[in-house]
Design a protein around this motif. Structure first.
Motif, short mmCIF file in Angstrom:
data_model
loop_
_atom_site.label_atom_id
_atom_site.label_comp_id
_atom_site.label_asym_id
_atom_site.label_seq_id
_atom_site.Cartn_x
_atom_site.Cartn_y
_atom_site.Cartn_z
N VAL A 409 -36.94 44.22 -1.37
CA VAL A 409 -36.45 43.32 -2.42
C VAL A 409 -37.33 42.08 -2.54
O VAL A 409 -37.60 41.62 -3.65
N GLU A 410 -37.79 41.56 -1.43
CA GLU A 410 -38.59 40.33 -1.47
C GLU A 410 -39.89 40.52 -2.23
O GLU A 410 -40.28 39.68 -3.04
N THR A 411 -40.58 41.63 -1.97
CA THR A 411 -41.87 41.86 -2.62
C THR A 411 -41.76 42.64 -3.92
O THR A 411 -42.63 42.58 -4.77
N GLY A 412 -40.67 43.41 -4.05
CA GLY A 412 -40.49 44.25 -5.23
C GLY A 412 -41.23 45.56 -5.17
O GLY A 412 -41.18 46.35 -6.12
N PHE A 413 -41.88 45.85 -4.04
CA PHE A 413 -42.67 47.08 -3.94
C PHE A 413 -41.98 48.12 -3.08
O PHE A 413 -41.14 47.81 -2.25
N GLN A 414 -42.38 49.37 -3.31
CA GLN A 414 -41.74 50.48 -2.62
C GLN A 414 -42.25 50.61 -1.18
O GLN A 414 -43.42 50.45 -0.90
N LEU A 415 -41.31 50.92 -0.29
CA LEU A 415 -41.65 51.22 1.09
C LEU A 415 -41.73 52.72 1.33
O LEU A 415 -42.43 53.18 2.22
N TRP A 416 -40.99 53.46 0.52
CA TRP A 416 -40.95 54.93 0.69
C TRP A 416 -40.39 55.52 -0.60
O TRP A 416 -39.61 54.88 -1.32
N SER A 417 -40.78 56.75 -0.88
CA SER A 417 -40.20 57.46 -2.03
C SER A 417 -40.46 58.95 -1.85
O SER A 417 -41.38 59.36 -1.15
N ASP A 418 -39.62 59.74 -2.49
CA ASP A 418 -39.82 61.19 -2.45
C ASP A 418 -38.93 61.84 -3.50
O ASP A 418 -37.98 61.21 -4.01
N THR A 419 -39.25 63.07 -3.81
CA THR A 419 -38.46 63.88 -4.74
C THR A 419 -38.27 65.24 -4.11
O THR A 419 -39.19 65.83 -3.57
N TYR A 420 -37.04 65.72 -4.17
CA TYR A 420 -36.70 67.00 -3.56
C TYR A 420 -36.06 67.90 -4.60
O TYR A 420 -35.13 67.48 -5.29
N GLU A 421 -36.54 69.13 -4.70
CA GLU A 421 -35.84 70.12 -5.50
C GLU A 421 -35.51 71.29 -4.59
O GLU A 421 -36.40 71.92 -4.02
N ARG A 422 -34.24 71.56 -4.45
CA ARG A 422 -33.80 72.58 -3.51
C ARG A 422 -32.61 73.34 -4.06
O ARG A 422 -31.96 72.92 -5.03
N ASP A 423 -32.29 74.45 -3.38
CA ASP A 423 -31.02 75.10 -3.62
C ASP A 423 -29.90 74.17 -3.15
O ASP A 423 -30.08 73.38 -2.23
N LEU A 424 -28.73 74.28 -3.77
CA LEU A 424 -27.61 73.43 -3.37
C LEU A 424 -27.26 73.63 -1.90
O LEU A 424 -26.80 72.71 -1.24
N SER A 425 -27.48 74.83 -1.41
CA SER A 425 -27.16 75.10 -0.01
C SER A 425 -28.05 74.32 0.95
O SER A 425 -27.75 74.21 2.14
N ASP A 426 -29.16 73.75 0.45
CA ASP A 426 -30.06 72.96 1.29
C ASP A 426 -29.75 71.48 1.26
O ASP A 426 -30.54 70.66 1.74
N VAL A 427 -28.60 71.10 0.71
CA VAL A 427 -28.28 69.68 0.52
C VAL A 427 -28.27 68.94 1.85
O VAL A 427 -28.68 67.78 1.95
N PHE A 428 -27.83 69.60 2.92
CA PHE A 428 -27.78 68.93 4.22
C PHE A 428 -29.18 68.65 4.76
O PHE A 428 -29.44 67.61 5.35
N THR A 429 -30.09 69.59 4.53
CA THR A 429 -31.47 69.39 4.95
C THR A 429 -32.09 68.21 4.22
O THR A 429 -32.82 67.40 4.81
N VAL A 430 -31.81 68.10 2.92
CA VAL A 430 -32.34 66.98 2.14
C VAL A 430 -31.85 65.66 2.71
O VAL A 430 -32.62 64.70 2.87
N GLN A 431 -30.56 65.59 3.05
CA GLN A 431 -30.01 64.36 3.61
C GLN A 431 -30.72 63.99 4.90
O GLN A 431 -31.08 62.83 5.12
N ARG A 432 -30.96 64.96 5.75
CA ARG A 432 -31.65 64.69 7.02
C ARG A 432 -33.10 64.28 6.77
O ARG A 432 -33.62 63.38 7.43
N ASP A 433 -33.75 64.97 5.82
CA ASP A 433 -35.15 64.64 5.52
C ASP A 433 -35.29 63.20 5.05
O ASP A 433 -36.22 62.48 5.44
N ILE A 434 -34.38 62.78 4.17
CA ILE A 434 -34.45 61.42 3.65
C ILE A 434 -34.27 60.41 4.78
O ILE A 434 -35.03 59.45 4.91
N SER A 435 -33.27 60.63 5.63
CA SER A 435 -33.02 59.70 6.74
C SER A 435 -34.22 59.63 7.66
O SER A 435 -34.66 58.55 8.06
N SER A 436 -34.79 60.79 8.00
CA SER A 436 -35.93 60.82 8.92
C SER A 436 -37.15 60.16 8.29
O SER A 436 -37.89 59.43 8.97
N SER A 437 -37.38 60.40 7.01
CA SER A 437 -38.54 59.83 6.34
C SER A 437 -38.44 58.31 6.24
O SER A 437 -39.42 57.59 6.44
#
Length: 773
Positions: A409-437
């Protein structure tokens, strides 16, 4: 600028290029030990000029975008009156250089580049950003083969159009859309025209609209049809010609309207290689991307590694100690999917709460900004955070596409970003990937999460039912909670080992019991069964411990067990605001008001905009300082003047101060807002009696007695209504009934200020002993 010269913490290495909007240098960032591109405005550009404003806008526009095929912006600064942007340095060649050396590209190679750029433009367009200058010089193909868009210096933000309303024809003429050549307002369809022109040039080696000078090119764009690509390159077929007939329509209404449409059209050409990417892992795996050659696999892996482990694309994270997860935007065009998108947001809030040393405000505070256009700085100030995670979800059939970015927020710049396209059954993996990243980007540890059937192994249908139930649970109406119970039970039927579903079911029944929407023996017994089952399946479930503490407090009147369970809930999850709020309730019941106030304040720290937490602090303060309670309730009503419980409890605080006119005003409003809730009507009868309006008090009491005969009305609150009219016999009659019903309110009997007139009565002392005091 000379090699070796230092600008801020950047050391100039060499001049990399120049253009109409600035000079670019390759430089070394000494703070993060990486190479960057520094882009300076020419010195003759005045700070208050349109060019300078456009330069600043380039930084804002690009920093808001998150995609591996968009050049990242790291920083913006000023040196000796010259502004500069520090950007990702991309080692590679521009498409202009590639075209100059190679003439034209094979269709397969060109389609890979165009697919990557279209995917990136789709992300920009979703944020309302139009590039306006797509051309070969603004596309860099990195050494690893990934195409990247640079120079958003001409980007037109829909939210900021002052500099573009002059209808100036910014851009490079040969790639301009018809509407852009005429100085008309443009949208994403203009970028897609330019992309079509670029694609045409890549596969034919020629521009579709030519001329010896700019006006001749403009005339051709407006009036002439482009030659079919196959007439120039005989290796192309009629399907490719058909694609370009639509891509280069003069009327933007007949053109591809979105990047997704563009890619769909491209996928219909027989020239476009086909590969099933249903299991692909790269952020570019839109359903339209079907590339079968090895270079794409290499590019995809490069993008994934680059995105998860970016080469220094984060500013210093030493001072980052907090993060708000804003509600993900539902891009599905179907409000029926709100439950799914909101549920994903909540899951991310919980998962990111496991980041060591990072405070994550709870769901209630986050969702105060759902559909809000508030400035990100204002949001951060209200939530007291240094970073914000925002994103969007598009759900289609059995697939989902989730894009997210973390902003300093202070600088206005991104620290991390990503886009995921998956089967709905992979939703839990996406959640873990985001947290880990994010943990990797912030250089913090992610606390281990227990692996039970409640997470990654759960049936997706059961998970979706859980999300629907949670969505309803937060609405807190009787109808919504009853439906939530049904959804939880359906989820359990599908997945009998689903700990989160049992935990949610327990919470739902506990709240139903608290609000007297079912008799206590039914609601709290069912709540206990569900919470115990949740803990059998997952002993680390904080909410299940909190629910057992709640039941011990309000139904069993077992103060010791209540304390034990609440402490376990907090030990299991120190950031669980519900556990802190509920242990505060225990402390009120046992008369430990100072500690209760501390726990309520901790609840608000964890969930700054929670209306119920803010109101509960006022309720707690009312036991020791009614004036402070009034101030707190007014603060809550400044957030939402229609919040029922805050109006009710504010009225009770005014009543305690003897300000009966204000007390009646707020409690009458609470009655209206709650559609005549029995507990609040009993409170109104109580204040009528204290204000001397005995007839009104008796009338309401008579109505409540009638309602009690027809359905469940809290006997405890009905009994209290008799106190101001001096009918203690009926008070004790109803309190005895509340005791027999095991009404949750009986837990408050030892500290409820409205019961003070009874404290010298032997019947009251006897009742206290039987309750456990």
């Amino acid at each position: 600028m000379q090699p070796g010269q230092t600008i801020s913490h950047y050391t100039i290495i060499e001049k990399a290029g120049s253009g109409g909007m600035g000079v670019v240098y390759r430089a070394h960032d000494s703070r993060l030990d990486r190479e960057v591109a520094l882009k300076f405005l020419p010195r003759h550009v005045k700070p208050d000029s349109d060019d300078a404003a456009r330069f600043r806008r380039e930084a804002r526009a690009a920093s808001a975008l998150s995609h591996p095929s968009i050049g990242h912006v790291y920083d913006i600064g000023e040196e000796d009156g010259q502004m500069f942007i520090a950007m990702e340095f991309i080692s590679g060649k521009s498409l202009a250089d590639i075209l100059e050396s190679e003439g034209r590209l094979a269709f397969d190679r060109a389609s890979i580049i165009i697919t990557e750029i279209a995917s990136a433009l789709g992300v920009a367009h979703e944020k309302g950003i139009v590039h306006r200058d797509i051309k070969p010089a603004n596309i860099i193909v990195s050494e690893s083969g990934v195409a990247k868009i640079i120079d958003f210096g001409l980007a037109k933000l829909n939210e900021e159009s002052d500099l573009t309303k002059d209808r100036s024809t910014l851009g490079t003429v040969a790639y301009m859309s018809p509407e852009q050549t005429q100085g008309s307002d443009v949208d994403q369809r203009s970028d897609l025209w330019s992309l079509g022109v670029l694609f045409y040039q890549l596969i034919t080696g020629k521009l579709p609209f030519g001329g010896g000078y700019d006006q001749a090119v403009v005339y051709s764009i407006l009036n002439e049809a482009a030659p079919s690509p196959s007439s120039i390159n005989p290796d192309l077929n009629s399907a490719v010609d058909s694609f370009f007939e639509r891509a280069l329509k003069k009327d933007d209404r007949e053109r591809f309207s979105t990047a997704a449409d563009f890619l769909d059209g491209l996928s219909t050409t027989s020239e476009f290689p086909v590969l099933d990417l249903s299991q692909a892992k790269t952020p570019l795996t839109l359903k339209w991307v079907k590339v079968a050659i090895s270079v794409v696999v290499l590019a995809g892996l490069t993008i994934l590694i680059w995105t998860l482990f970016p080469p220094g694309n984060a500013a210093s994270t030493n001072e980052i100690d907090s993060m708000a997860v804003l509600p993900l935007r539902n891009l599905s065009g179907d409000t029926e999917q709100d439950f799914f998108v909101d549920g994903l947001t909540e899951e991310l809030i919980v998962a990111l709460g496991n980041l060591e040393g990072i405070r994550v405000p709870a769901r209630t505070s986050s969702f105060a900004f759902k559909d809000s256009d508030a400035d990100i700085g204002d949001i951060a100030a209200q939530l007291g955070v240094s970073t914000i995670l925002e994103g969007s979800v598009r759900k289609f059939e059995n697939r989902m596409r989730l894009s997210a970015s973390l902003v300093n927020v202070e600088t206005g710049f991104q620290l991390w970003s990503d886009t995921y396209e998956r089967d709905l059954s992979d939703v839990f993996t996406v959640q873990r990937d985001i947290s880990s990243s994010i943990a990797a980007a912030l250089k913090v540890e992610l606390a281990p999460i227990s692996e039970t059937v409640s997470s990654s192994d759960v049936d997706y249908v059961a998970y979706e039912l859980l999300l629907k139930a949670r969505y309803l649970w937060y609405r807190r109406t009787q109808e919504a909670l009853i439906q939530a119970v049904d959804y939880y039970e359906q989820a359990i039927e599908i997945e009998p080992g689903y700990a989160k579903a049992y935990s949610g079911l327990g919470q739902a029944y506990a709240v139903i019991g608290f609000y007297d929407w079912l008799p206590p023996d039914i609601s709290f017994t069912r709540a206990r069964e569900a919470a115990k089952k949740a803990l059998d399946l997952d002993p680390t479930n904080s909410n299940a411990h909190a629910t057992l503490g709640y039941i011990a407090l309000y139904y069993d009147w077992d103060w010791d067990e209540s304390s034990v369970q609440f402490e376990l809930a907090i030990e299991t999850d120190p950031n669980n605001p519900v556990a802190h709020q509920w242990i505060a309730n225990y402390l009120i019941v046992t008369g430990q008001f100072d500690r209760a106030i501390q726990e309520m304040r901790e609840t608000i720290r964890l969930d700054p905009l929670s209306l119920i937490a803010s109101s509960a602090l006022g309720f707690t303060l009312n036991h020791v300082d009614a004036n402070a309670a009034v101030d707190q309730h007014l603060k809550t009503l400044s957030l939402d003047p229609n919040f029922v419980i805050a109006n009710f409890w504010l009225g009770q605080s005014y009543e305690r101060l003897g300000n009966f006119s204000d007390a009646i005003r707020y409690i009458e409003r609470a009655v209206e807002l709650s559609n005549n809730d029995g507990t609040i009507v009993a409170g109104l009868a109580h204040v009528y009696g204290n204000a001397g309006r005995m007839d009104d008090a008796k009338r309401l009491i008579s109505e409540l007695v009638g309602r009690h005969s027809d359905g469940y009305v809290s006997a405890y609150n009905l009994g209290k209504a008799y106190i101001p009219i001096g009918d203690f016999d009926n008070t004790f009659l109803w309190l005895e009934k509340a005791f027999a019903d095991r009404s949750h309110s009986m837990a408050l009997i030892n500290t409820d200020p409205q019961l003070n007139p009874l404290r010298g009565d032997p019947r009251f002392s006897d009742l206290l002993k039987r309750v456990g005091f």
